[in-house]
Design a protein around this motif. Structure first.
Motif, PDB file in Angstrom:
ATOM      1  N   MET A   1     -12.897  -5.702  43.573  1.00 47.56           N
ATOM      2  CA  MET A   1     -12.323  -5.419  42.271  1.00 47.56           C
ATOM      3  C   MET A   1     -13.437  -5.452  41.223  1.00 47.56           C
ATOM      4  O   MET A   1     -14.272  -6.333  41.220  1.00 47.56           O
ATOM      5  CB  MET A   1     -11.291  -6.499  41.935  1.00 47.56           C
ATOM      6  CG  MET A   1     -10.669  -6.305  40.590  1.00 47.56           C
ATOM      7  SD  MET A   1      -9.569  -7.649  40.217  1.00 47.56           S
ATOM      8  CE  MET A   1      -8.324  -7.361  41.427  1.00 47.56           C
ATOM      9  N   LEU A  24      -6.694  -1.796  32.682  1.00 44.65           N
ATOM     10  CA  LEU A  24      -6.431  -1.346  34.056  1.00 44.65           C
ATOM     11  C   LEU A  24      -6.469  -2.537  35.020  1.00 44.65           C
ATOM     12  O   LEU A  24      -5.623  -2.679  35.909  1.00 44.65           O
ATOM     13  CB  LEU A  24      -7.465  -0.285  34.468  1.00 44.65           C
ATOM     14  CG  LEU A  24      -7.373   0.209  35.908  1.00 44.65           C
ATOM     15  CD1 LEU A  24      -6.052   0.944  36.144  1.00 44.65           C
ATOM     16  CD2 LEU A  24      -8.553   1.139  36.240  1.00 44.65           C
ATOM     17  N   ARG A  27      -3.349  -4.526  34.629  1.00 43.09           N
ATOM     18  CA  ARG A  27      -2.213  -3.828  35.246  1.00 43.09           C
ATOM     19  C   ARG A  27      -2.276  -3.920  36.771  1.00 43.09           C
ATOM     20  O   ARG A  27      -1.275  -4.135  37.447  1.00 43.09           O
ATOM     21  CB  ARG A  27      -2.228  -2.359  34.799  1.00 43.09           C
ATOM     22  CG  ARG A  27      -0.859  -1.728  34.805  1.00 43.09           C
ATOM     23  CD  ARG A  27      -0.728  -0.465  33.974  1.00 43.09           C
ATOM     24  NE  ARG A  27      -1.797   0.498  34.123  1.00 43.09           N
ATOM     25  CZ  ARG A  27      -2.652   0.835  33.163  1.00 43.09           C
ATOM     26  NH1 ARG A  27      -2.567   0.268  31.978  1.00 43.09           N
ATOM     27  NH2 ARG A  27      -3.590   1.719  33.372  1.00 43.09           N
ATOM     28  N   THR A  28      -3.497  -3.793  37.309  1.00 47.63           N
ATOM     29  CA  THR A  28      -3.669  -3.867  38.768  1.00 47.63           C
ATOM     30  C   THR A  28      -3.235  -5.245  39.286  1.00 47.63           C
ATOM     31  O   THR A  28      -2.531  -5.349  40.296  1.00 47.63           O
ATOM     32  CB  THR A  28      -5.159  -3.623  39.149  1.00 47.63           C
ATOM     33  OG1 THR A  28      -5.553  -2.378  38.591  1.00 47.63           O
ATOM     34  CG2 THR A  28      -5.371  -3.610  40.640  1.00 47.63           C
ATOM     35  N   GLU A  31       0.566  -5.537  39.106  1.00 48.00           N
ATOM     36  CA  GLU A  31       1.259  -4.802  40.180  1.00 48.00           C
ATOM     37  C   GLU A  31       1.144  -5.550  41.509  1.00 48.00           C
ATOM     38  O   GLU A  31       2.099  -5.639  42.282  1.00 48.00           O
ATOM     39  CB  GLU A  31       0.688  -3.386  40.295  1.00 48.00           C
ATOM     40  CG  GLU A  31       1.194  -2.502  39.168  1.00 48.00           C
ATOM     41  CD  GLU A  31       0.408  -1.201  38.980  1.00 48.00           C
ATOM     42  OE1 GLU A  31       0.678  -0.504  37.999  1.00 48.00           O
ATOM     43  OE2 GLU A  31      -0.488  -0.905  39.818  1.00 48.00           O
ATOM     44  N   LEU A  61      -8.394  -9.432  46.960  1.00 46.45           N
ATOM     45  CA  LEU A  61      -8.456  -8.741  45.667  1.00 46.45           C
ATOM     46  C   LEU A  61      -9.566  -9.320  44.775  1.00 46.45           C
ATOM     47  O   LEU A  61      -9.800  -8.825  43.671  1.00 46.45           O
ATOM     48  CB  LEU A  61      -7.093  -8.886  44.975  1.00 46.45           C
ATOM     49  CG  LEU A  61      -6.731  -7.888  43.882  1.00 46.45           C
ATOM     50  CD1 LEU A  61      -6.681  -6.470  44.429  1.00 46.45           C
ATOM     51  CD2 LEU A  61      -5.382  -8.252  43.255  1.00 46.45           C
TER      52      LEU A  61
END
Ligand SMILES: Cc1cc2nc3c(=O)[nH]c(=O)nc-3n(C[C@H](O)[C@H](O)[C@H](O)COP(=O)(O)OP(=O)(O)OC[C@H]3O[C@@H](n4cnc5c(N)ncnc54)[C@H](O)[C@@H]3O)c2cc1C
Length: 394
Positions: A1, A24, A27-28, A31, A61
């Motif tokens: 990431m 972004l 948001r990632t 989600e 992640l």
């Protein structure tokens, strides 16, 4: 990431001044949290089960080594991005985010700041990659807020220290690969000047764990006592300088408090999101309850406090990233955000009526989880003490 650091020019977008990459990134993480954590959080809480499988996914992640540079296998993002991730994981489940918080800011960060290059090479890749998580051992049965008044002793014997004592309330207790432990090494001076920090690997003989505490909230996280019985720790696992551990402990908590503020923010945001949805569906007296002004005002108060908390947290994170003193701002952010989480969770339970009081709906868990943010990494009273000390010093 990947995510880039906050631009220093005025290329800010949106109400919080986040760059497109940061939006972004947030948001990632949101989600991911909605997809992977929300479906399992309720069950893990019910069973009081440590979330090993989802921690591995968080590691994939990059969430376990957010502040760790790329050379040690971390994501190498800024404190601001760390709090964005904390906010979104906490929105899904605070038991998951406390693992991120302890691993990143209470264990990886002090190793990064104060560790030798050998300590960094040994521990950081494993902590960032999710091979194991870390734990931070400061509190004891008789010293919490008054942390320097600890009893755990470390006595030098040749090239080792021998540790004896008991640590309490240790998050990730029994689940960690390395324990960052504070112990008294010099009894001839004031306690704060005679404490040393040690990196104690889990396999060290003499290290033992108590039973998991039965908690009000964050029930999926593991909280245990940690016992040290003639635990021999080699000198090269001293973190920083001998007798300077308390400074490390306090500096570490300053950063940690911004993360706990973000945890509280995520809980508060979830409370308002759930309340908005429910109030549009639930009917009373021939109306959706959202039509009643009493509820509208409550929602306005929740949303306004959340905005203020978010701004305080992002500001403290940006100050830390900029290298300016941020201790007072971190305390303000944690104090306000944790009281906001309690306010919002309390309001959400009320808005759900009877359904707010049962475990089938999410707000009951938010109400229980919110409380811890007013207690750990310094209670609200201690944050007020820190803030007022700064004010009086000015
Ligand atoms: C779930 C959980 C996880 C935790 N995780 C960790 C961890 O990973 N590592 C770790 O080291 N610790 C951890 N803690 C411990 C936590 O940081 C302490 O509980 C906290 O600092 C408070 O200490 P105490 O419980 O001893 O309360 P005390 O210090 O005994 O305080 C009791 C009350 O007195 C108030 N008080 C104390 N001093 C003052 C003062 N000077 N002025 C005004 N009021 C005051 C406090 O605010 C509080 O309301 C955790 C605790 C919990 C519950």
């Amino acid at each position: 990431m990947t995510a880039t650091a906050q631009p220093t020019d005025v290329a800010y977008r949106g109400p919080y001044g986040l760059s497109e990459e940061q939006e972004l990134f947030k948001r990632t993480v949101h989600e991911f949290a909605e997809r992977e954590i929300v479906p399992v959080a309720h069950d893990l809480d019910e069973k009081e089960e440590f979330p090993r499988a989802t921690i591995s996914k968080m590691a994939e992640l990059g969430l376990l080594g957010l502040l760790v540079p790329d050379e040690y296998g971390g994501a190498g993002v800024s404190t601001l991005e760390y709090v964005l991730a904390m906010e979104e994981i906490s929105w899904a489940d605070a038991s998951h985010s406390v693992v991120i918080s302890v691993n990143n800011s209470l264990v990886c960060e002090p190793i990064l700041r104060f560790g030798t290059s050998e300590q960094k090479r040994r521990f950081l890749p494993a902590l960032a990659g999710g091979e194991y998580v870390g734990a931070y051992c400061l509190s004891e049965p008789t010293s919490g807020s008054d942390a320097s008044n600890m009893s755990t002793m470390a006595v030098r014997e040749g090239d080792h220290y021998v540790l004896n004592g008991t640590k309490s309330w240790i998050t990730n207790g029994g689940e960690s690969g390395v324990y960052l432990v504070y112990a008294v090494t010099d009894t001839s001076v004031a306690r704060a000047r005679g404490i040393t920090a040690f990196l104690v690997p889990a396999e060290t003989p003499g290290l033992r764990f108590g039973a998991k505490e039965k908690k009000l909230g964050i029930r999926a996280s593991s909280t245990t006592q940690v016992f040290f019985e003639d635990c021999r720790v080699p000198h090269d696992l001293v973190l920083g300088n001998v007798d300077e551990g308390f400074r490390i402990a306090m500096a570490t908590l300053d950063g940690g408090r911004i993360g706990i503020g973000a945890q509280a923010l995520g809980i508060a945001q979830r409370a308002v999101d759930e309340s908005m949805r429910y109030s549009k569906d639930r009917e009373a007296f021939g109306h959706a309850i959202a039509d009643f002004q009493g509820l509208q005002w409550r929602m306005a108060d929740m949303a306004t406090r959340i905005e203020a908390a978010r701004l305080l947290i992002y500001r403290a994170a940006r100050m830390k990233d900029a290298g300016t003193p941020f201790s007072q701002q971190a305390s303000m952010a944690k104090l306000f955000a944790s009281e906001t989480a309690m306010f919002c969770a309390h309001a959400a339970v009320q808005m759900f009526g009877g359904y707010g009081f049962v475990r089938d709906y999410p707000v009951e868990k938010l109400f229980r989880d919110a409380k811890i943010t007013e207690i750990y990494e310094g209670t609200s009273e201690i944050q007020r003490l820190v803030i007022s000390r700064h004010l009086l010093r000015e």
